[in-house]
Design a protein around this motif. Structure first.
Motif, PDB file in Angstrom:
ATOM      1  N   ARG A  76       0.857  -1.191   0.000  1.00  0.00           N
ATOM      2  CA  ARG A  76       0.000   0.000   0.000  1.00  0.00           C
ATOM      3  C   ARG A  76       0.886   1.232   0.000  1.00  0.00           C
ATOM      4  NH1 ARG A  76      -4.594   1.032   4.701  1.00  0.00           N
ATOM      5  NH2 ARG A  76      -6.008   2.366   3.497  1.00  0.00           N
ATOM      6  N   ASN A  77       0.423   2.301  -0.612  1.00  0.00           N
ATOM      7  CA  ASN A  77       1.278   3.493  -0.667  1.00  0.00           C
ATOM      8  C   ASN A  77       1.478   4.079   0.734  1.00  0.00           C
ATOM      9  OD1 ASN A  77      -0.546   5.882  -0.141  1.00  0.00           O
ATOM     10  ND2 ASN A  77      -1.631   5.038  -1.901  1.00  0.00           N
ATOM     11  N   LEU A  78       2.602   4.747   0.899  1.00  0.00           N
ATOM     12  CA  LEU A  78       3.041   5.202   2.215  1.00  0.00           C
ATOM     13  C   LEU A  78       2.047   6.131   2.891  1.00  0.00           C
ATOM     14  CD1 LEU A  78       5.248   5.320   4.381  1.00  0.00           C
ATOM     15  CD2 LEU A  78       6.339   7.153   3.076  1.00  0.00           C
ATOM     16  N   ASN A  79       1.510   7.085   2.156  1.00  0.00           N
ATOM     17  CA  ASN A  79       0.603   8.061   2.770  1.00  0.00           C
ATOM     18  C   ASN A  79      -0.650   7.399   3.336  1.00  0.00           C
ATOM     19  OD1 ASN A  79       2.283  10.221   2.241  1.00  0.00           O
ATOM     20  ND2 ASN A  79       1.311  10.713   0.290  1.00  0.00           N
ATOM     21  N   ASP A  80      -1.193   6.436   2.611  1.00  0.00           N
ATOM     22  CA  ASP A  80      -2.382   5.740   3.101  1.00  0.00           C
ATOM     23  C   ASP A  80      -2.061   4.888   4.316  1.00  0.00           C
ATOM     24  OD1 ASP A  80      -3.961   6.867   1.178  1.00  0.00           O
ATOM     25  OD2 ASP A  80      -3.983   5.121  -0.153  1.00  0.00           O
ATOM     26  N   ARG A  81      -0.872   4.291   4.330  1.00  0.00           N
ATOM     27  CA  ARG A  81      -0.463   3.508   5.497  1.00  0.00           C
ATOM     28  C   ARG A  81      -0.346   4.403   6.731  1.00  0.00           C
ATOM     29  NH1 ARG A  81       4.886   0.418   4.241  1.00  0.00           N
ATOM     30  NH2 ARG A  81       4.497  -0.350   6.362  1.00  0.00           N
ATOM     31  N   ILE A  82       0.280   5.545   6.559  1.00  0.00           N
ATOM     32  CA  ILE A  82       0.454   6.478   7.672  1.00  0.00           C
ATOM     33  C   ILE A  82      -0.895   6.929   8.209  1.00  0.00           C
ATOM     34  CG2 ILE A  82       1.259   8.783   8.300  1.00  0.00           C
ATOM     35  CD1 ILE A  82       3.606   8.350   6.376  1.00  0.00           C
ATOM     36  N   ALA A  83      -1.791   7.310   7.306  1.00  0.00           N
ATOM     37  CA  ALA A  83      -3.113   7.787   7.724  1.00  0.00           C
ATOM     38  C   ALA A  83      -3.894   6.701   8.448  1.00  0.00           C
ATOM     39  CB  ALA A  83      -3.890   8.268   6.498  1.00  0.00           C
ATOM     40  N   SER A  84      -3.799   5.471   7.950  1.00  0.00           N
ATOM     41  CA  SER A  84      -4.538   4.360   8.552  1.00  0.00           C
ATOM     42  C   SER A  84      -4.058   4.066   9.966  1.00  0.00           C
ATOM     43  CB  SER A  84      -4.378   3.109   7.677  1.00  0.00           C
ATOM     44  OG  SER A  84      -5.004   1.997   8.276  1.00  0.00           O
ATOM     45  N   VAL A  85      -2.740   3.987  10.146  1.00  0.00           N
ATOM     46  CA  VAL A  85      -2.200   3.662  11.467  1.00  0.00           C
ATOM     47  C   VAL A  85      -2.406   4.813  12.446  1.00  0.00           C
ATOM     48  CG1 VAL A  85      -0.104   3.062  12.748  1.00  0.00           C
ATOM     49  CG2 VAL A  85      -0.503   2.091  10.478  1.00  0.00           C
ATOM     50  N   ASN A 144      11.569  -2.473  -1.515  1.00  0.00           N
ATOM     51  CA  ASN A 144      12.863  -2.809  -2.105  1.00  0.00           C
ATOM     52  C   ASN A 144      12.999  -4.290  -2.439  1.00  0.00           C
ATOM     53  OD1 ASN A 144      13.547  -0.148  -1.665  1.00  0.00           O
ATOM     54  ND2 ASN A 144      14.533  -0.557   0.299  1.00  0.00           N
ATOM     55  N   CYS A 145      11.908  -5.044  -2.391  1.00  0.00           N
ATOM     56  CA  CYS A 145      11.982  -6.491  -2.541  1.00  0.00           C
ATOM     57  C   CYS A 145      11.333  -6.979  -3.828  1.00  0.00           C
ATOM     58  CB  CYS A 145      11.324  -7.173  -1.349  1.00  0.00           C
ATOM     59  SG  CYS A 145      12.144  -6.856   0.210  1.00  0.00           S
ATOM     60  N   ASP A 146      11.800  -8.132  -4.269  1.00  0.00           N
ATOM     61  CA  ASP A 146      11.226  -8.802  -5.432  1.00  0.00           C
ATOM     62  C   ASP A 146      10.260  -9.874  -4.931  1.00  0.00           C
ATOM     63  OD1 ASP A 146      10.578 -10.034  -7.776  1.00  0.00           O
ATOM     64  OD2 ASP A 146      12.574 -10.845  -8.173  1.00  0.00           O
ATOM     65  N   PHE A 147       8.983  -9.647  -5.130  1.00  0.00           N
ATOM     66  CA  PHE A 147       7.966 -10.575  -4.656  1.00  0.00           C
ATOM     67  C   PHE A 147       7.346 -11.371  -5.801  1.00  0.00           C
ATOM     68  CE2 PHE A 147       7.591  -7.149  -1.325  1.00  0.00           C
ATOM     69  CZ  PHE A 147       8.171  -7.892  -0.311  1.00  0.00           C
ATOM     70  N   ALA A 148       8.100 -11.568  -6.865  1.00  0.00           N
ATOM     71  CA  ALA A 148       7.567 -12.199  -8.075  1.00  0.00           C
ATOM     72  C   ALA A 148       6.987 -13.590  -7.821  1.00  0.00           C
ATOM     73  CB  ALA A 148       8.653 -12.275  -9.144  1.00  0.00           C
ATOM     74  N   LYS A 149       7.551 -14.319  -6.855  1.00  0.00           N
ATOM     75  CA  LYS A 149       7.072 -15.690  -6.624  1.00  0.00           C
ATOM     76  C   LYS A 149       5.925 -15.757  -5.615  1.00  0.00           C
ATOM     77  CE  LYS A 149      10.675 -16.762  -3.187  1.00  0.00           C
ATOM     78  NZ  LYS A 149      11.798 -17.690  -2.876  1.00  0.00           N
ATOM     79  N   TYR A 150       5.467 -14.600  -5.148  1.00  0.00           N
ATOM     80  CA  TYR A 150       4.380 -14.560  -4.177  1.00  0.00           C
ATOM     81  C   TYR A 150       3.116 -13.949  -4.789  1.00  0.00           C
ATOM     82  CZ  TYR A 150       8.374 -15.252  -1.072  1.00  0.00           C
ATOM     83  OH  TYR A 150       9.506 -15.728  -0.491  1.00  0.00           O
ATOM     84  N   TYR A 151       2.022 -14.043  -4.053  1.00  0.00           N
ATOM     85  CA  TYR A 151       0.771 -13.393  -4.456  1.00  0.00           C
ATOM     86  C   TYR A 151       0.797 -11.960  -3.926  1.00  0.00           C
ATOM     87  CZ  TYR A 151      -0.809 -18.239  -5.081  1.00  0.00           C
ATOM     88  OH  TYR A 151      -0.922 -19.560  -5.473  1.00  0.00           O
ATOM     89  N   VAL A 152       0.956 -11.002  -4.809  1.00  0.00           N
ATOM     90  CA  VAL A 152       1.064  -9.598  -4.407  1.00  0.00           C
ATOM     91  C   VAL A 152      -0.270  -8.897  -4.600  1.00  0.00           C
ATOM     92  CG1 VAL A 152       2.200  -7.395  -4.846  1.00  0.00           C
ATOM     93  CG2 VAL A 152       3.515  -9.520  -4.951  1.00  0.00           C
ATOM     94  N   ILE A 153      -0.706  -8.185  -3.557  1.00  0.00           N
ATOM     95  CA  ILE A 153      -1.955  -7.424  -3.610  1.00  0.00           C
ATOM     96  C   ILE A 153      -1.636  -5.951  -3.401  1.00  0.00           C
ATOM     97  CG2 ILE A 153      -4.216  -7.066  -2.552  1.00  0.00           C
ATOM     98  CD1 ILE A 153      -4.100  -9.987  -1.608  1.00  0.00           C
ATOM     99  N   GLN A 154      -1.909  -5.141  -4.390  1.00  0.00           N
ATOM    100  CA  GLN A 154      -1.733  -3.696  -4.281  1.00  0.00           C
ATOM    101  C   GLN A 154      -3.015  -3.096  -3.695  1.00  0.00           C
ATOM    102  OE1 GLN A 154       0.963  -1.970  -4.813  1.00  0.00           O
ATOM    103  NE2 GLN A 154       2.265  -3.386  -5.980  1.00  0.00           N
ATOM    104  N   ASN A 155      -2.928  -2.670  -2.447  1.00  0.00           N
ATOM    105  CA  ASN A 155      -4.099  -2.147  -1.744  1.00  0.00           C
ATOM    106  C   ASN A 155      -4.115  -0.622  -1.833  1.00  0.00           C
ATOM    107  OD1 ASN A 155      -6.300  -1.765  -0.074  1.00  0.00           O
ATOM    108  ND2 ASN A 155      -5.139  -2.066   1.814  1.00  0.00           N
TER     109      ASN A 155
END
Length: 206
Positions: A140-149, A172-183
């Motif tokens: 999730r983008n940083l601003n939304d994470r900050i606001a949520s917490v 900074n990570c490569d998550f190609a082998k995982y299920y990635v969810i962009q929230n």
């Protein structure tokens, strides 16, 4: 952080998936969507709370950290937190007690279930991803994470930002082998993404 080893009994008829992501990414929301689909959901945080009610578990902590058990037998969380966050070696010692116990409990409960999911906040930090058949990474983008917490914990944005910056760098990570969810959308958008991943998992493992 050192990799923590866990003794886990696993069966190939039982498939286990981790849900992870930084604070404010939406792990619990994703877990709720999956739960409503009918799957078992476990939480490392909730299991830790349960373990703190077990005398045997508390004794392991007390044997390593003097004076952290109160007169009523409960853990003095404030005192323990002060000890470990001022001493990296002490924190690693605590993690070596708590994290394996939590994960072993997770796998004990999930064995026998065809498919189960567990919220694991410190998955990659401890190398626990290798114990799961798959991982759902919530980004999730940083601003939304900050606001949520900030709203959830009733703290200021700067405090949240500093907390996020001190944690695992998901960007900074490569998550190609995982299920990635962009929230980064609304709830309906998130739900559709999660359900699509569940359909993929069901097609492969059921």
């Amino acid at each position: 952080m050192k990799c923590i080893r866990v003794r886990i009994g696993m069966t190939r008829s039982s498939f286990k998936f981790a849900i992870t992501g930084g604070i404010g990414s939406g792990k619990s929301t994703v877990a709720g969507i999956i739960r409503r689909r009918g799957y078992a959901i476990f939480s490392c945080d909730e299991i830790y709370k349960e373990l703190l009610c077990r005398k045997e578990f508390l004794n392991k902590i007390a044997n390593e950290f003097d004076g952290v058990i109160k007169d009523d037998g409960a853990l003095d969380k404030v005192k323990l937190s002060k000890i470990v966050f001022e001493d990296e070696t002490a924190l690693e010692k605590l993690n070596s007690i708590t994290h394996p116990a939590i994960m072993e409990e997770v796998f004990k409960r999930s064995n026998g279930l065809k498919i189960s999911f567990t919220e694991v906040p410190l998955l990659f930090e401890n190398g626990f991803e290798r114990y799961f058949d798959g991982v759902l990474v919530i980004l999730r983008n940083l601003n939304d994470r900050i606001a949520s917490v900030a709203q959830r914990d009733k703290i200021d944005a700067k405090t949240v930002y500093l907390r996020i910056k001190s944690q695992f760098k998901y960007d900074n990570c490569d998550f190609a082998k995982y299920y990635v969810i962009q929230n980064n959308g609304d709830y309906d958008d998130l739900e559709q993404k999660v359900l699509q991943i569940l359909e993929n998992i069901e097609a492969k493992y059921l």
